[in-house]
Design a protein around this motif. Structure first.
Motif, PDB file in Angstrom:
ATOM      1  N   GLN A  39      38.173  10.888  50.206  1.00 54.63           N
ATOM      2  CA  GLN A  39      38.025   9.585  49.896  1.00 54.63           C
ATOM      3  C   GLN A  39      37.183   8.624  50.735  1.00 54.63           C
ATOM      4  O   GLN A  39      37.739   8.529  52.023  1.00 54.63           O
ATOM      5  CB  GLN A  39      39.096   8.706  49.379  1.00 54.63           C
ATOM      6  N   ALA A  40      35.782   8.153  50.557  1.00 58.97           N
ATOM      7  CA  ALA A  40      35.028   7.765  51.613  1.00 58.97           C
ATOM      8  C   ALA A  40      35.303   5.878  51.086  1.00 58.97           C
ATOM      9  O   ALA A  40      35.677   5.696  49.979  1.00 58.97           O
ATOM     10  CB  ALA A  40      33.707   7.876  51.602  1.00 58.97           C
ATOM     11  N   PRO A  41      35.238   4.963  52.281  1.00 58.56           N
ATOM     12  CA  PRO A  41      35.194   3.824  51.732  1.00 58.56           C
ATOM     13  C   PRO A  41      34.281   3.230  50.430  1.00 58.56           C
ATOM     14  O   PRO A  41      33.091   3.622  50.518  1.00 58.56           O
ATOM     15  CB  PRO A  41      34.760   2.976  53.048  1.00 58.56           C
ATOM     16  N   GLY A  42      34.910   2.540  49.604  1.00 55.04           N
ATOM     17  CA  GLY A  42      34.223   2.169  48.305  1.00 55.04           C
ATOM     18  C   GLY A  42      33.870   3.244  47.525  1.00 55.04           C
ATOM     19  O   GLY A  42      33.118   2.778  46.442  1.00 55.04           O
ATOM     20  N   LYS A  43      34.394   4.448  47.639  1.00 61.25           N
ATOM     21  CA  LYS A  43      34.218   5.476  46.611  1.00 61.25           C
ATOM     22  C   LYS A  43      35.464   6.029  46.142  1.00 61.25           C
ATOM     23  O   LYS A  43      36.639   5.586  46.833  1.00 61.25           O
ATOM     24  CB  LYS A  43      33.205   6.553  47.308  1.00 61.25           C
ATOM     25  N   GLN A  44      35.266   6.645  44.849  1.00 61.38           N
ATOM     26  CA  GLN A  44      36.525   7.385  44.272  1.00 61.38           C
ATOM     27  C   GLN A  44      36.716   8.605  45.138  1.00 61.38           C
ATOM     28  O   GLN A  44      35.992   9.228  45.850  1.00 61.38           O
ATOM     29  CB  GLN A  44      36.271   7.795  42.771  1.00 61.38           C
ATOM     30  N   ARG A  45      38.049   9.004  45.145  1.00 59.78           N
ATOM     31  CA  ARG A  45      38.534  10.300  45.662  1.00 59.78           C
ATOM     32  C   ARG A  45      37.824  11.431  44.804  1.00 59.78           C
ATOM     33  O   ARG A  45      37.768  11.241  43.659  1.00 59.78           O
ATOM     34  CB  ARG A  45      40.152  10.353  45.566  1.00 59.78           C
ATOM     35  N   GLU A  46      37.361  12.197  45.441  1.00 56.84           N
ATOM     36  CA  GLU A  46      36.732  13.571  45.001  1.00 56.84           C
ATOM     37  C   GLU A  46      37.244  14.888  45.458  1.00 56.84           C
ATOM     38  O   GLU A  46      37.531  14.875  46.823  1.00 56.84           O
ATOM     39  CB  GLU A  46      35.128  13.530  45.288  1.00 56.84           C
ATOM     40  N   LEU A  47      37.081  15.635  44.490  1.00 59.96           N
ATOM     41  CA  LEU A  47      37.643  17.285  44.880  1.00 59.96           C
ATOM     42  C   LEU A  47      36.420  17.766  45.706  1.00 59.96           C
ATOM     43  O   LEU A  47      35.209  17.779  45.184  1.00 59.96           O
ATOM     44  CB  LEU A  47      38.147  17.917  43.745  1.00 59.96           C
ATOM     45  N   VAL A  48      36.539  18.393  46.784  1.00 61.05           N
ATOM     46  CA  VAL A  48      35.568  19.252  47.399  1.00 61.05           C
ATOM     47  C   VAL A  48      35.844  20.829  47.472  1.00 61.05           C
ATOM     48  O   VAL A  48      34.857  21.299  47.904  1.00 61.05           O
ATOM     49  CB  VAL A  48      35.354  18.551  49.091  1.00 61.05           C
ATOM     50  N   ALA A  49      36.980  21.241  47.659  1.00 63.39           N
ATOM     51  CA  ALA A  49      37.257  22.567  47.561  1.00 63.39           C
ATOM     52  C   ALA A  49      38.731  22.843  46.856  1.00 63.39           C
ATOM     53  O   ALA A  49      39.417  21.938  47.127  1.00 63.39           O
ATOM     54  CB  ALA A  49      37.201  22.918  48.900  1.00 63.39           C
ATOM     55  N   ASP A  50      38.621  23.848  46.258  1.00 60.06           N
ATOM     56  CA  ASP A  50      40.034  24.367  45.846  1.00 60.06           C
ATOM     57  C   ASP A  50      40.241  25.983  45.887  1.00 60.06           C
ATOM     58  O   ASP A  50      39.356  26.829  46.087  1.00 60.06           O
ATOM     59  CB  ASP A  50      40.576  23.901  44.415  1.00 60.06           C
ATOM     60  N   ILE A  51      41.544  26.313  45.862  1.00 66.10           N
ATOM     61  CA  ILE A  51      41.875  27.641  45.831  1.00 66.10           C
ATOM     62  C   ILE A  51      42.926  27.918  44.904  1.00 66.10           C
ATOM     63  O   ILE A  51      43.832  27.177  44.824  1.00 66.10           O
ATOM     64  CB  ILE A  51      42.274  28.175  47.338  1.00 66.10           C
ATOM     65  N   THR A  52      42.700  29.113  43.925  1.00 62.91           N
ATOM     66  CA  THR A  52      43.850  29.439  42.993  1.00 62.91           C
ATOM     67  C   THR A  52      44.845  30.024  43.552  1.00 62.91           C
ATOM     68  O   THR A  52      44.710  30.656  44.829  1.00 62.91           O
ATOM     69  CB  THR A  52      43.421  29.998  41.985  1.00 62.91           C
ATOM     70  N   SER A  53      46.019  30.330  42.790  1.00 64.06           N
ATOM     71  CA  SER A  53      47.221  30.905  43.350  1.00 64.06           C
ATOM     72  C   SER A  53      46.630  32.554  43.763  1.00 64.06           C
ATOM     73  O   SER A  53      47.077  33.083  44.542  1.00 64.06           O
ATOM     74  CB  SER A  53      48.385  31.144  42.325  1.00 64.06           C
ATOM     75  N   GLY A  54      45.428  32.987  42.896  1.00 67.20           N
ATOM     76  CA  GLY A  54      45.171  34.175  43.388  1.00 67.20           C
ATOM     77  C   GLY A  54      44.201  34.449  44.214  1.00 67.20           C
ATOM     78  O   GLY A  54      43.588  35.309  44.759  1.00 67.20           O
ATOM     79  N   GLY A  55      43.678  33.384  45.246  1.00 67.65           N
ATOM     80  CA  GLY A  55      42.987  33.325  46.062  1.00 67.65           C
ATOM     81  C   GLY A  55      41.261  33.141  45.702  1.00 67.65           C
ATOM     82  O   GLY A  55      40.452  33.134  46.624  1.00 67.65           O
ATOM     83  N   ILE A  56      41.208  32.708  44.474  1.00 70.56           N
ATOM     84  CA  ILE A  56      39.722  32.366  44.094  1.00 70.56           C
ATOM     85  C   ILE A  56      39.225  30.909  44.734  1.00 70.56           C
ATOM     86  O   ILE A  56      40.159  30.046  44.332  1.00 70.56           O
ATOM     87  CB  ILE A  56      39.425  32.356  42.688  1.00 70.56           C
ATOM     88  N   THR A  57      38.443  30.816  45.213  1.00 71.23           N
ATOM     89  CA  THR A  57      37.887  29.524  45.869  1.00 71.23           C
ATOM     90  C   THR A  57      36.603  28.903  44.943  1.00 71.23           C
ATOM     91  O   THR A  57      35.864  29.714  44.222  1.00 71.23           O
ATOM     92  CB  THR A  57      37.572  29.542  47.329  1.00 71.23           C
TER      93      THR A  57
END
Length: 115
Positions: A39-57
Motif C-alpha cells: 500500500q502506497a500513500p493515497g492508494k489502495q492496498r494491492e496484491l503483488v504476489a501470491d503462492i498456493t499451498s501447492g507452491g504455485i506462484t
C-alpha cells in the motif's frame, strides 16, 4: 491468534534489491495460500504476489519478472525477493493469507526506493 511479522524493508536506490521476510504464527504456511500486498500513500492496498499451498506462484503485471515469492516450510516463513526496484514500488509491504478472514494484517515493512 494468527500473526504475521514482516521485516527486511528499508531504503534502496532504483535498480536495487531487497528481500522481505514474513514470519507466521498461528497458521501453517505450507497449508495456506499466502500473498504479499503493498500500500502506497493515497492508494489502495494491492496484491503483488501470491503462492498456493501447492507452491504455485502468481504476480501482478507490475512486478512480474522482478519479484519472486517463496516460502520455507520448516521456518514457517514467506519471502519476497525484490529486484530491479522502481520508485513506484515504494510502499508498506504486508504478508497475509489469501483468505483474509483466516489471516490478519500486521504492521508491514516499509520499502523506500529513492536516489
Amino acid at each position: 491468534q494468527v500473526q504475521f511479522v514482516e521485516s527486511g524493508g528499508g531504503l534502496v536506490q532504483p535498480g536495487g534489491s531487497l528481500r522481505l521476510s514474513c514470519s507466521a504464527s498461528g497458521i501453517i504456511v505450507s497449508d495456506t495460500a499466502l500473498g504479499w500486498y503493498r500500500q502506497a500513500p493515497g492508494k489502495q492496498r494491492e496484491l503483488v504476489a501470491d503462492i498456493t499451498s501447492g507452491g504455485i506462484t502468481d504476480y501482478a503485471d507490475s512486478v512480474k519478472g522482478r519479484f519472486t515469492i517463496s516460502r520455507d516450510n520448516a521456518k514457517n516463513t514467506v519471502y519476497l525477493q525484490m529486484n530491479s526496484l522502481k520508485p513506484e514500488d515504494a510502499a508498506v509491504y504486508y504478508c497475509n493469507s489469501r483468505l483474509i478472514s483466516k489471516g490478519s494484517w500486521g504492521q508491514g515493512t516499509q520499502v523506500t526506493v529513492s536516489s
